[in-house]
Design a protein around this motif. Structure first.
Motif, PDB file in Angstrom:
ATOM      1  N   VAL A 123     -38.733 -46.297  30.272  1.00  0.00           N
ATOM      2  CA  VAL A 123     -37.280 -47.233  30.550  1.00  0.00           C
ATOM      3  C   VAL A 123     -37.386 -46.578  32.146  1.00  0.00           C
ATOM      4  O   VAL A 123     -37.838 -45.070  32.750  1.00  0.00           O
ATOM      5  CB  VAL A 123     -36.078 -46.246  30.242  1.00  0.00           C
ATOM      6  N   TYR A 134     -31.000 -43.208  31.492  1.00  0.00           N
ATOM      7  CA  TYR A 134     -31.511 -43.123  30.235  1.00  0.00           C
ATOM      8  C   TYR A 134     -31.312 -41.865  30.852  1.00  0.00           C
ATOM      9  O   TYR A 134     -32.206 -41.379  31.924  1.00  0.00           O
ATOM     10  CB  TYR A 134     -33.056 -44.005  30.447  1.00  0.00           C
ATOM     11  N   ALA A 180     -34.916 -47.721  23.507  1.00  0.00           N
ATOM     12  CA  ALA A 180     -36.265 -46.810  23.558  1.00  0.00           C
ATOM     13  C   ALA A 180     -37.088 -46.021  23.468  1.00  0.00           C
ATOM     14  O   ALA A 180     -38.430 -45.846  23.036  1.00  0.00           O
ATOM     15  CB  ALA A 180     -36.019 -45.987  25.304  1.00  0.00           C
ATOM     16  N   ARG A 221     -30.461 -45.718  24.451  1.00  0.00           N
ATOM     17  CA  ARG A 221     -31.227 -44.217  24.419  1.00  0.00           C
ATOM     18  C   ARG A 221     -32.646 -45.259  22.643  1.00  0.00           C
ATOM     19  O   ARG A 221     -33.393 -44.457  22.437  1.00  0.00           O
ATOM     20  CB  ARG A 221     -30.528 -43.594  24.606  1.00  0.00           C
ATOM     21  N   SER A 277     -38.513 -41.464  30.275  1.00  0.00           N
ATOM     22  CA  SER A 277     -38.497 -41.793  31.407  1.00  0.00           C
ATOM     23  C   SER A 277     -38.906 -42.235  32.603  1.00  0.00           C
ATOM     24  O   SER A 277     -39.870 -41.007  32.877  1.00  0.00           O
ATOM     25  CB  SER A 277     -37.026 -41.266  32.066  1.00  0.00           C
ATOM     26  N   THR A 294     -34.530 -47.585  35.879  1.00  0.00           N
ATOM     27  CA  THR A 294     -33.154 -47.788  36.085  1.00  0.00           C
ATOM     28  C   THR A 294     -33.345 -48.470  37.593  1.00  0.00           C
ATOM     29  O   THR A 294     -34.363 -47.625  38.146  1.00  0.00           O
ATOM     30  CB  THR A 294     -32.587 -46.843  35.987  1.00  0.00           C
ATOM     31  N   ALA A 354     -25.391 -47.015  27.231  1.00  0.00           N
ATOM     32  CA  ALA A 354     -26.544 -45.722  27.520  1.00  0.00           C
ATOM     33  C   ALA A 354     -26.496 -45.060  26.326  1.00  0.00           C
ATOM     34  O   ALA A 354     -28.500 -45.349  25.936  1.00  0.00           O
ATOM     35  CB  ALA A 354     -25.525 -45.155  28.090  1.00  0.00           C
TER      36      ALA A 354
END
Ligand SMILES: Cc1ncc(C[n+]2csc(CCOP(=O)(O)OP(=O)(O)O)c2C)c(N)n1
Length: 527
Positions: free
Chosen positions: A228, A238, A221, A218, A245, A230, A214
């Motif tokens: 991002v 994230y 990004a 992070r 996000s 997921t 993680a």
């Protein structure tokens, strides 16, 4: 030391704190030694729950978990849960006895006999081994832990034949150092860095395989200013409140479009599979795909990568960060904001009926809560999209196998792993009945665990599918118990909440009890 003793001692040496199991005639030697260790044994009411609870423990902590059954029916009862762990890459040791050599495969009528127990297991797990004696058992347990730390974690089955169980052996070797995951190839990393540095409309996709990475994910990004998205297993890797996000929205059409329009997609620890994207793979990708995965079989699965990096996600992302220059100016704000609002609007089409429920759960359980979710609409249309999580391993959901009966036992495993953290089990009324007996386990363990049952009168999603397909509705309307009264009969608290405004205080009270609280939520049926 006998084989049985060597196995239990080795598990303890590897730091195993809990074993989820049910004793039976053939596994008694293992229980004899289990009683003699620091390991806590948790007895469930059905073997599927042993493995689901082990799964919840392992998903939450990232540490391997152990489930222990006896032979034949007991082990096969756990099959759906072991399959779930396989589908979602959960590190799990499945320990069972096996028939003695003279009976194995001979159709002699031996107790719990099947044609080939190991033949069944071999098709279900990452590896299955028949143990030859104490030193072999120790070697295999070491190999299981090495496989979890250096490759894609998948269930590892050890079958201990009854005649090997009591065999004596010499002193076991010292614990080996932890096995290292593969490090990325520098040439491939350089190509990934140059693609990412030149990207103008990039997207980062994080799967469950990135849960341990993680921090670098992070940082990367943010350095690139890239949005991002997921998978469900990667939810929270994230932080979902962050402006970059796009949530756990891989299945949504707006996300597919975003990926199609991207000039570079960086996908980390994800299968990009049908169960992630809810349509036939491959996704149409307009740009270059960079993939990072610890499993060589994943590198081009469901989408061919231009750059395929075989490596641990954390090592690869850290190296990419080092290879990149200064932060890019955040020139993408508008594209990301548009994508966010499109995704939110799309998520609301299916999730609208769950907005107030999810907000109440969020208020009542707080920002650190873990939600162990069954395969119910309120979970995958509701919590998955509408409850932002800021860190990984907090939405425990059977993405790949989509099994019913997961939520309650997985919540038990997660709560045992971290007794101080709020954990919520969230179930539909149909799925609840698959493992409702585990209320007894949660009572026995005195867990302050709220169990939400969204009761829409049956197998709602399937009824909806039947209606959409214009076929007769059959087998979806269910007679249900009075869930709250049922819970009370187990010694749990049982409440029926009709006003969602009362749910936050109900949840807060449930966390503070020394027993579980089943909260029945009457819900409109899908017809
Ligand atoms: C072990 C297992 N059996 C059957 C199914 C098929 N199935 C998927 S969703 C579903 C209905 C679930 O009903 P419920 O738990 O009440 O949730 P709802 O759909 O009503 O939200 C069924 C039967 C499944 N996913 N897993």
């Amino acid at each position: 030391m006998t084989t049985a003793e060597a196995i239990i001692k080795r598990l303890e040496q590897h730091g195993v704190s809990h074993v989820f199991g049910i004793p039976g005639t053939h596994n008694l030697p293992l229980y004899r030694h289990l009683a003699d260790t620091s390991i806590t044994h948790v007895v469930t009411r059905h073997e599927q729950a042993c493995a689901y609870a082990a799964d919840g423990f392992a998903r939450r902590t990232g540490r391997p978990a152990v489930c222990l059954t006896t032979t034949g029916p007991a082990l096969f009862n756990a099959a759906a849960a072991i399959g779930t762990a396989w589908a979602d890459s959960v590190p799990m040791i499945v320990l069972s006895p096996g028939l003695p050599d003279q009976a194995e495969g001979r159709d002699t009528g031996f107790l719990h006999e099947s044609r080939s127990q190991q033949g069944v297991m071999r098709e279900l797990v990452g590896q299955s081994h028949r143990v030859a004696g104490p030193l072999d058992a120790v070697r295999l347990i070491d190999a299981a832990f090495a496989s979890f730390s250096s490759s894609r974690p998948r269930p590892f089955h050890l079958e201990v034949p009854l005649d090997a169980m009591g065999e004596d052996g010499g002193a076991p070797p010292d614990l080996p150092p932890p096995a290292s995951p593969p490090a990325p190839d520098p040439g491939l990393l350089a190509r990934a860095v140059s693609l990412l540095a030149a990207a103008r409309q990039g997207v980062i996709v994080l799967g469950g395989g990135a849960a341990g990475a993680a921090e670098p994910a992070r940082a990367l990004a943010r350095r690139l200013g890239m949005p991002v998205v997921t998978s469900l297993n990667g939810k929270g890797v994230y932080p979902e409140g962050d402006e970059l996000s796009l949530g756990a929205s891989m299945r949504l059409r707006s996300c597919h479009r975003l990926l199609r329009e991207a000039d570079v997609v960086l996908a980390v620890g994800t299968e990009l599979a049908e169960s992630d994207i809810w349509c036939e793979p491959p996704l149409e990708l307009g740009g270059e795909l960079i993939r990072i995965d610890i499993d060589p079989a994943q590198l081009h699965k469901n989408a061919t990568a231009a750059v395929a990096v075989l490596a641990d996600a954390g090592l690869a992302l850290t190296a990419i960060l080092e290879g990149l220059g200064e932060s890019r100016p955040p020139g993408e704000v508008e594209r990301v904001a548009t994508a966010r609002s499109e995704l939110e609007a799309e998520a609301l089409i299916e999730g609208r009926e769950f907005v107030d429920l999810v907000a109440a759960i969020d208020r009542g359980s707080g920002p650190e809560a873990v939600i162990a979710a069954d395969s119910a609409m309120a979970c995958y249309y509701g919590v998955a999209h509408l409850l932002p999580q800021e860190s990984p391993r907090r939405f425990l959901f059977p993405t790949g196998f989509a099994t019913l009966g997961y939520g309650l036992p997985a919540a038990i495993g997660a709560k045992l792993a971290e007794p101080g953290r709020p954990v919520v089990a969230m179930l539909g009324d149909g799925g609840a009945m698959f493992t409702i007996a585990e209320l007894a386990t949660a009572v026995e363990l005195r867990l302050g665990l709220p169990i939400l049952v969204v009761d829409n009168g049956g197998y709602g999603e399937i009824e909806r599918m039947m209606r959409d397909a214009e076929q007769p509705v059959l087998g979806t309307k269910l007679e249900r118990p009075d869930f709250a009264a049922l819970a009370r009969s187990f010694g749990a608290m049982g409440e029926r909440v009709e006003d969602l405004g009362k749910l936050p205080e109900t949840l807060a009270a449930a966390f503070g009890r020394e027993r579980p609280t089943l909260v029945e939520l009457p819900w409109p049926s899908v017809d």
